[in-house]
Design a protein around this motif. Structure first.
Motif, PDB file in Angstrom:
ATOM      1  N   PRO A 150       0.812  -1.237   0.000  1.00  0.00           N
ATOM      2  CA  PRO A 150       0.000   0.000   0.000  1.00  0.00           C
ATOM      3  C   PRO A 150       0.834   1.270   0.000  1.00  0.00           C
ATOM      4  O   PRO A 150       0.403   2.279  -0.571  1.00  0.00           O
ATOM      5  N   MET A 151       2.015   1.269   0.601  1.00  0.00           N
ATOM      6  CA  MET A 151       2.808   2.494   0.631  1.00  0.00           C
ATOM      7  C   MET A 151       3.326   2.873  -0.762  1.00  0.00           C
ATOM      8  O   MET A 151       3.728   4.011  -0.987  1.00  0.00           O
ATOM      9  N   GLY A 152       3.266   1.936  -1.714  1.00  0.00           N
ATOM     10  CA  GLY A 152       3.722   2.207  -3.068  1.00  0.00           C
ATOM     11  C   GLY A 152       2.633   2.675  -4.007  1.00  0.00           C
ATOM     12  O   GLY A 152       2.906   2.962  -5.167  1.00  0.00           O
ATOM     13  N   THR A 153       1.403   2.770  -3.520  1.00  0.00           N
ATOM     14  CA  THR A 153       0.294   3.240  -4.360  1.00  0.00           C
ATOM     15  C   THR A 153       0.204   4.770  -4.299  1.00  0.00           C
ATOM     16  O   THR A 153       0.716   5.397  -3.370  1.00  0.00           O
ATOM     17  N   PRO A 154      -0.479   5.406  -5.266  1.00  0.00           N
ATOM     18  CA  PRO A 154      -0.644   6.868  -5.208  1.00  0.00           C
ATOM     19  C   PRO A 154      -1.296   7.341  -3.908  1.00  0.00           C
ATOM     20  O   PRO A 154      -0.862   8.311  -3.297  1.00  0.00           O
ATOM     21  N   SER A 155      -2.358   6.647  -3.490  1.00  0.00           N
ATOM     22  CA  SER A 155      -3.018   7.044  -2.242  1.00  0.00           C
ATOM     23  C   SER A 155      -2.128   6.780  -1.038  1.00  0.00           C
ATOM     24  O   SER A 155      -2.128   7.554  -0.069  1.00  0.00           O
ATOM     25  N   GLY A 156      -1.363   5.693  -1.090  1.00  0.00           N
ATOM     26  CA  GLY A 156      -0.458   5.368   0.008  1.00  0.00           C
ATOM     27  C   GLY A 156       0.627   6.409   0.189  1.00  0.00           C
ATOM     28  O   GLY A 156       0.972   6.777   1.323  1.00  0.00           O
ATOM     29  N   ARG A 157       1.159   6.906  -0.918  1.00  0.00           N
ATOM     30  CA  ARG A 157       2.189   7.943  -0.806  1.00  0.00           C
ATOM     31  C   ARG A 157       1.617   9.192  -0.138  1.00  0.00           C
ATOM     32  O   ARG A 157       2.264   9.826   0.697  1.00  0.00           O
ATOM     33  N   GLU A 356       7.776   6.559   0.388  1.00  0.00           N
ATOM     34  CA  GLU A 356       8.783   6.159  -0.586  1.00  0.00           C
ATOM     35  C   GLU A 356       8.589   6.931  -1.874  1.00  0.00           C
ATOM     36  O   GLU A 356       7.505   7.451  -2.156  1.00  0.00           O
ATOM     37  N   THR A 357       9.639   7.024  -2.660  1.00  0.00           N
ATOM     38  CA  THR A 357       9.584   7.770  -3.898  1.00  0.00           C
ATOM     39  C   THR A 357       8.621   7.131  -4.893  1.00  0.00           C
ATOM     40  O   THR A 357       8.503   5.907  -4.968  1.00  0.00           O
ATOM     41  N   ALA A 358       7.948   7.974  -5.659  1.00  0.00           N
ATOM     42  CA  ALA A 358       6.980   7.475  -6.637  1.00  0.00           C
ATOM     43  C   ALA A 358       7.625   6.574  -7.675  1.00  0.00           C
ATOM     44  O   ALA A 358       6.991   5.673  -8.224  1.00  0.00           O
ATOM     45  N   ALA A 359       8.904   6.786  -7.955  1.00  0.00           N
ATOM     46  CA  ALA A 359       9.592   6.007  -8.983  1.00  0.00           C
ATOM     47  C   ALA A 359       9.689   4.531  -8.620  1.00  0.00           C
ATOM     48  O   ALA A 359       9.867   3.676  -9.483  1.00  0.00           O
ATOM     49  N   SER A 360       9.580   4.198  -7.315  1.00  0.00           N
ATOM     50  CA  SER A 360       9.686   2.800  -6.913  1.00  0.00           C
ATOM     51  C   SER A 360       8.339   2.188  -6.575  1.00  0.00           C
ATOM     52  O   SER A 360       8.254   1.030  -6.178  1.00  0.00           O
ATOM     53  N   GLY A 361       7.249   2.959  -6.723  1.00  0.00           N
ATOM     54  CA  GLY A 361       5.931   2.449  -6.391  1.00  0.00           C
ATOM     55  C   GLY A 361       5.196   1.916  -7.602  1.00  0.00           C
ATOM     56  O   GLY A 361       5.776   1.627  -8.646  1.00  0.00           O
TER      57      GLY A 361
END
Length: 483
Positions: A150-157, A356-361
């Protein structure tokens, strides 16, 4: 000088895309299980002992997980994001099932909270598995395993960047740290904490071998040492009682025995037992660090947005060098002074824990990366909970290379960065002194050098060119010499 940005490959011999059931996803750090099946097996075991409840109190005090639940459910925006970050996880492997039940595991925020509640009274495990298909291994970041997708999703970020969420997470992780320092943990009497470590597999031959191998790999030209010869431990300690450590924190912040890591004769020594990550020159005062590539932004890294007094030091480091390296979860976790000098500035900065950075999600070009925390190390130096120390080396016995910055970054559930009392502003620290420590997990750190200092220094090639490094650089070993 041209700006140099170097990364360590995320997947060893497996290409850039994460395999559905691959075995080597976190090859540098051991913070998260390197094997997806190991992660699933551990998470399945945690679910088995987790009850669908959140007590209002834990150990006679307000349960911070319950406070977190109220925050989510009483705020419409956070409630929406908490739902969406699980709904945005793809309905396909490897995100949709585990190898034993073939069912989804953590697919809603309530289950996340139930698991957090269980983890409040669990130490990080060396998970032992007798199955030939699932290896044993270290679960260095248990909370991070729960929120890895979940931390790698748009909403998670968006959710994990919210300051209110991070205030709750800080309270949860501080409560967990209290448990990790409790010699009566587990309610088993005076030796409860020690018994909890043994129950978690730390006295096993596999765990001890991994700890020994990690320490010995930093000194390949020296004889291999056993754990008892490498580290200090309480009187009466044996492998069977896991060296009598009274609780997790005593084990985790263990010191090397005298003479194991001698201080090199160098202008700068390695501040942490750590693996080189990047070496950047011509660093900027402020830039768009959140974009792909993640350049360093000194203004944000040093916390000038929260303390304007550090701004003068930002200016000193503009155009200089940032060297970053990470600590494995199975390594030594104290920090040693990289130089001799007078402490000019010291701070501890509250920040994020699971951003985490969007590039890794899931928005990345290669799809979601289960090693997102690894890839986000440069990014989180600007936003995570961290500590900053500025040392003036233009003193008697110093290297005379101006100011040196030391930034320690609390990654994920590493919620405590601790400066020891010998680092108070105005005090002189001597190269090699133990000056602080991480608590509860592996993390990352940076050393900052002024532009003029770089012209005076010859850096260890393994630090300047991280791609040639193959093992940790020993703490107190040579990092740079005067030209």
């Amino acid at each position: 000088m041209m700006q140099t940005v170097r990364y360590i490959p995320t997947y060893t011999q497996q290409g850039p895309n994460p395999p559905a059931t691959g075995s080597s996803l976190h090859g540098h750090g051991h913070w998260m299980p390197e094997n997806v099946q190991l992660r699933r097996a551990w998470l399945s075991s945690l679910l088995d002992k987790t009850k669908p409840e959140i007590p209002h109190k834990i150990r006679k005090e307000v349960n911070p997980v319950e406070t977190f639940r109220k925050l989510i459910e009483e705020n419409s925006t956070l409630y929406m994001l908490a739902h969406s970050m699980f709904e945005e996880i793809p309905e396909k492997a490897p995100y949709d099932r585990d190898p034993t039940t073939l069912k989804k595991q953590v697919r809603n925020y309530r289950t996340m909270l139930y698991l957090f509640n269980t983890l409040l009274t669990e130490v990080p495990e060396y998970f032992l598995n007798d199955s030939p298909d699932v290896p044993s291994g270290l679960i260095g970041f248990p909370f991070n395993v729960v929120v890895d997708w979940p931390m790698g999703t748009p909403s998670g970020r968006q959710f994990f960047l919210d300051y209110r969420v991070n205030e709750c997470l800080k309270a949860i992780l501080n409560k967990w740290n209290d448990f990790l320092k409790d010699p009566t943990a587990g309610g088993q009497g005076e030796s409860g904490g020690n018994k909890t470590l043994i129950k978690a597999g730390w006295n096993s031959n596999r765990a001890l071998q991994q700890l020994e191998d990690k320490a010995n790999e930093s000194t390949p030209n020296e004889p291999k040492r056993k754990f008892a010869d490498l580290f200090e431990y309480p009187s009466g300690g044996t492998p069977e009682n896991f060296f009598n450590y009274p609780h997790w924190d005593a084990f985790f912040t263990r010191k090397f025995r005298s003479g194991v890591r001698p201080v090199a004769k160098a202008a700068v020594v390695n501040a942490c037992e750590s693996f080189p990550l990047s070496f950047d020159t011509e660093v900027s005062g402020r830039t768009t660090f959140w974009l792909k590539g993640t350049p360093y932004s000194l203004h944000d890294m040093l916390g000038a947005t929260k303390d304007s007094s550090v701004g003068t030091y930002v200016d000193k480091f503009v155009g200089g060098v940032v060297y970053q390296a990470f600590l494995s979860a199975d390594s030594y976790h104290c920090w040693n002074a990289p130089v001799t000098g007078v402490v000019k500035y010291r701070s501890l900065i509250d920040g994020t824990y699971f951003a985490e950075t969007a590039a890794s999600g899931f928005g990345g070009s290669s799809g979601p990366d289960p090693a997102g925390p690894d890839l986000s190390q440069r990014y989180i130096t600007h936003i995570a909970a961290r500590g900053v120390l500025i040392i003036d080396t233009d003193v008697e016995g110093g290297a005379n290379i101006g100011n040196v910055g030391f930034v320690v970054v609390g990654m994920s559930e590493v919620s405590t960065c601790e400066w020891f009392s010998n680092t108070e502003v105005g005090k002189t620290i001597t190269q090699g002194d133990v000056i602080g420590a991480f608590h509860s997990g592996g993390s990352t750190h940076c050393l900052l050098f002024q532009r003029d200092a770089v012209r005076k220094l010859q850096f260890n090639p393994k630090a300047q060119y991280p791609e040639v490094a193959s093992a940790n650089l020993a703490v107190n070993s040579e990092l740079a010499t005067l030209i």
